[in-house]
Structures are given as structure tokens and as C-alpha cells.
Scaffold this motif. Sequence first.
Motif, mmCIF file in Angstrom:
data_model
loop_
_atom_site.group_PDB
_atom_site.id
_atom_site.type_symbol
_atom_site.label_atom_id
_atom_site.label_comp_id
_atom_site.label_asym_id
_atom_site.label_seq_id
_atom_site.Cartn_x
_atom_site.Cartn_y
_atom_site.Cartn_z
ATOM 1 N N GLU A 245 33.984 40.056 29.314
ATOM 2 C CA GLU A 245 35.051 39.125 29.661
ATOM 3 C C GLU A 245 35.692 39.500 31.001
ATOM 4 O O GLU A 245 36.087 38.621 31.777
ATOM 5 C CB GLU A 245 36.104 39.113 28.557
ATOM 6 N N GLY A 246 35.794 40.797 31.282
ATOM 7 C CA GLY A 246 36.321 41.234 32.569
ATOM 8 C C GLY A 246 35.447 40.766 33.714
ATOM 9 O O GLY A 246 35.942 40.306 34.756
ATOM 10 N N ASP A 247 34.123 40.879 33.539
ATOM 11 C CA ASP A 247 33.198 40.432 34.580
ATOM 12 C C ASP A 247 33.288 38.924 34.783
ATOM 13 O O ASP A 247 33.255 38.425 35.924
ATOM 14 C CB ASP A 247 31.773 40.821 34.208
ATOM 15 N N VAL A 248 33.404 38.174 33.674
ATOM 16 C CA VAL A 248 33.539 36.722 33.781
ATOM 17 C C VAL A 248 34.821 36.367 34.518
ATOM 18 O O VAL A 248 34.843 35.480 35.385
ATOM 19 C CB VAL A 248 33.497 36.077 32.375
ATOM 20 N N THR A 249 35.903 37.053 34.202
ATOM 21 C CA THR A 249 37.186 36.795 34.869
ATOM 22 C C THR A 249 37.068 37.034 36.372
ATOM 23 O O THR A 249 37.567 36.248 37.188
ATOM 24 C CB THR A 249 38.284 37.689 34.279
ATOM 25 N N ALA A 250 36.399 38.116 36.749
ATOM 26 C CA ALA A 250 36.210 38.408 38.179
ATOM 27 C C ALA A 250 35.420 37.306 38.858
ATOM 28 O O ALA A 250 35.749 36.896 39.982
ATOM 29 C CB ALA A 250 35.503 39.754 38.339
ATOM 30 N N MET A 251 34.394 36.800 38.205
ATOM 31 C CA MET A 251 33.561 35.763 38.798
ATOM 32 C C MET A 251 34.320 34.441 38.909
ATOM 33 O O MET A 251 34.161 33.683 39.884
ATOM 34 C CB MET A 251 32.283 35.593 37.980
ATOM 35 N N VAL A 252 35.180 34.152 37.918
ATOM 36 C CA VAL A 252 36.017 32.952 37.994
ATOM 37 C C VAL A 252 36.955 33.056 39.194
ATOM 38 O O VAL A 252 37.140 32.098 39.945
ATOM 39 C CB VAL A 252 36.809 32.769 36.679
ATOM 40 N N GLU B 223 45.982 29.890 36.708
ATOM 41 C CA GLU B 223 46.862 30.969 36.249
ATOM 42 C C GLU B 223 46.082 32.267 36.084
ATOM 43 O O GLU B 223 46.568 33.344 36.462
ATOM 44 C CB GLU B 223 47.512 30.574 34.920
ATOM 45 N N LEU B 224 44.888 32.174 35.551
ATOM 46 C CA LEU B 224 44.055 33.358 35.347
ATOM 47 C C LEU B 224 43.680 33.988 36.683
ATOM 48 O O LEU B 224 43.726 35.218 36.841
ATOM 49 C CB LEU B 224 42.803 32.989 34.561
ATOM 50 N N VAL B 225 43.337 33.139 37.648
ATOM 51 C CA VAL B 225 42.954 33.643 38.971
ATOM 52 C C VAL B 225 44.128 34.368 39.623
ATOM 53 O O VAL B 225 43.974 35.444 40.218
ATOM 54 C CB VAL B 225 42.453 32.493 39.867
ATOM 55 N N ALA B 226 45.339 33.803 39.507
ATOM 56 C CA ALA B 226 46.520 34.435 40.108
ATOM 57 C C ALA B 226 46.754 35.817 39.508
ATOM 58 O O ALA B 226 47.040 36.783 40.229
ATOM 59 C CB ALA B 226 47.745 33.551 39.910
ATOM 60 N N ILE B 227 46.622 35.931 38.186
ATOM 61 C CA ILE B 227 46.811 37.229 37.527
ATOM 62 C C ILE B 227 45.739 38.216 37.978
ATOM 63 O O ILE B 227 46.017 39.383 38.271
ATOM 64 C CB ILE B 227 46.778 37.045 35.997
ATOM 65 N N ALA B 228 44.491 37.748 38.045
ATOM 66 C CA ALA B 228 43.381 38.625 38.433
ATOM 67 C C ALA B 228 43.564 39.160 39.855
ATOM 68 O O ALA B 228 43.323 40.344 40.123
ATOM 69 C CB ALA B 228 42.053 37.877 38.309
ATOM 70 N N LEU B 229 43.997 38.292 40.765
ATOM 71 C CA LEU B 229 44.190 38.721 42.154
ATOM 72 C C LEU B 229 45.335 39.719 42.264
ATOM 73 O O LEU B 229 45.266 40.676 43.042
ATOM 74 C CB LEU B 229 44.455 37.515 43.047
ATOM 75 N N GLN B 230 46.395 39.525 41.484
ATOM 76 C CA GLN B 230 47.499 40.484 41.498
ATOM 77 C C GLN B 230 47.049 41.854 40.997
ATOM 78 O O GLN B 230 47.409 42.891 41.580
ATOM 79 C CB GLN B 230 48.656 39.961 40.644
ATOM 80 N N ILE B 231 46.268 41.860 39.936
ATOM 81 C CA ILE B 231 45.760 43.125 39.414
ATOM 82 C C ILE B 231 44.839 43.789 40.428
ATOM 83 O O ILE B 231 44.880 45.006 40.648
ATOM 84 C CB ILE B 231 45.030 42.894 38.072
ATOM 85 N N GLY B 232 43.998 42.972 41.072
ATOM 86 C CA GLY B 232 43.111 43.525 42.082
ATOM 87 C C GLY B 232 43.872 44.153 43.233
ATOM 88 O O GLY B 232 43.500 45.213 43.742
#
Length: 327
Positions: A264-271, A309-318
Amino acid sequence: MNDRHARFNWMTDAPLDYGQVFVDIEAYRPEVNYRIGAMAAPMEVTFEVDYDAYRQKSGTNEVYLSHARDLEGEFGCQSVLMRGEGLMIGLAMLHGNADGLSTPEQRAIFADCLPHVLAGVRLQNAIDHQGTELLRGSLDMMRTAAMLVDGAGRVCAWTRPAEDVLSGGLLLIAGGQLQAAHGGFDAMLQRAVGAAIASQPVPFPDLWVPHASPPLLVEVNPLPLRPWSFGFAPAAIITFRSPLRSDMLDGAVLAQALGLTRAEGDVTAMVAMGQSRQAIAAARCTSVQTVTAQMRSIFQKCGVRREAELVAIALQIGQLSRNARET
């Protein structure tokens, strides 16, 4: 004072806007201000005889002469205390018609004061230099791409991340000052810096560097100034911000931070990289239905309803992860 910025730390009997008027009439230029043209070596006193000699040779700028008369400062004496690249610090004793020309006795007293004033300037320089290093070190610890600018508009310190900004070639330090390769943008940048070091509202709070890839935002903000500042201490801070590229995301980091499985982490990164579900399924050798099911699980675990929303969270974590790695 230099050819872009001028600063007065103290002047008696002058209006509050004197410094701005001085800049507006370009009185920092020798062809305008006969006092600048008549300047001699440091600690050497120049006075009316020198002013007259310069004006006979180069002419008189009537705008500046009228300005000096309005302020009752047409006559007097002056001396350069300290001069360096892009920097001049001086002391002047000015008279108007009511006081007449300076006398030899007045000039002798003025000359006797110069070494004591210079000692005070040098002491303040040393103190301000230590403060600059402390501030630069703090910004470095926070991995902030930033430059500190003194009261004359010169870059007095910068952090290691700021070196990466300069390596792109769109911004450079020339003559001790931050400049931009793009002429129109450089004019805006200099106006922003000039306003900040004068503790005035910055006209361009957001400056996007033209042709930068990824986009680069420049922010110029004033720093609190102490009374009696000679311009050595940082007067403004320039920070550089660039969005985190989605291709810098790590699926393992996202999985750990969001409580996801590694898949799921890899999928989130790809999204977050902008890939469609069909592209994700093809890259992971699985079906679109499986990716859709994983997305439902990811949404539920992250408490979001939309991919944005998911992309915004992922970029903040990155971004947080990158800052932690670089510290």
C-alpha cells in the motif's frame, strides 16, 4: 552605503524620510553628491575647499544642492571611516548658512573624534559578525536554504542548502549581492531587498524565479534591527523554497508513517507521482481491481476521501523525511 543601497544609522535634526529621499535623488552617486565625489582616503578630513574643487571640475547637481540647503547641510566636513568592497562608512559634520563655513578649530575637533568613532564601529562589527554566525548555524541545523543580507544589501552569510540554489545558475552572488540572471526578475528582487533592509513593506512577498525547474520561490523578509546599527548585522533574510518532487517519495517511509502495508505504501507513492491506476497495475504486475481495492484500504487507513488529499499527505511526509535525512 554602496551603489544599490544607502543607510543612515543616525542623523540629527533630519526628517524621518531622509534616507528614502537620499536614495530617490540618487545622492549616493558622486555625479550627484559632491561630498561623495570629494571623498578622500579613510581618516582624512575633507571640507568646503574640497567640495568646491570637485564641483568646479565636475559641475554642480542642482537637485542635490537644493536638497542640502533645505536641510541646512550645505557646508561642513566629513571623513571616511571604513571602506571595503561594496561598503563605505563615514562620519560628517554639516552646517547651513546660519553657521557658515567650518572653522579650522571645528575640523581639528572632528579629526580628534575619528579614531574613537572608528573603534566603536569595529567593535560593533565584531559583535554583529558573531550574531550572524549564530543565526546562520541555526538555519543550517534546520536545513533551511537561506541567505542573510546586511544593511547595505550585501549577502553576509548563507546556509549549505542555499549553495544548491546558486548552482542552478539562475541566481548568483555578484559584487557581494544576490542577483538574478533574468533582468526583469532581478529588478523585482532588488526592490524587495531594498524594502526589507529599510524595514519597509516588501512589495513582492512571493517571487518565483523564471525558468526554474523545479519551481523556486524566493521570499524576502526584514529582520529586527537594533538601534545604532552600522549595517553589519543581518537586516533581512532571503529564503528559497522548492516543492518536493513526487519521484523522491519512498513507499517504505509512507507505509511506516501512515500505518500501511509495504504494498500500500508503494501504491501511495505511485499515486502521488501522478500515475493512473492502470499504470500502477501494469507496473506492479497486478490487476486494476486489486489496485482499486488497495486504494479503498489506503483511504480508510488515512482518513481521506479523495486522491488529492492523499497526495498532499504523502508529499508532506516525503518533505519531512527528506529534511530528517539531510540534517
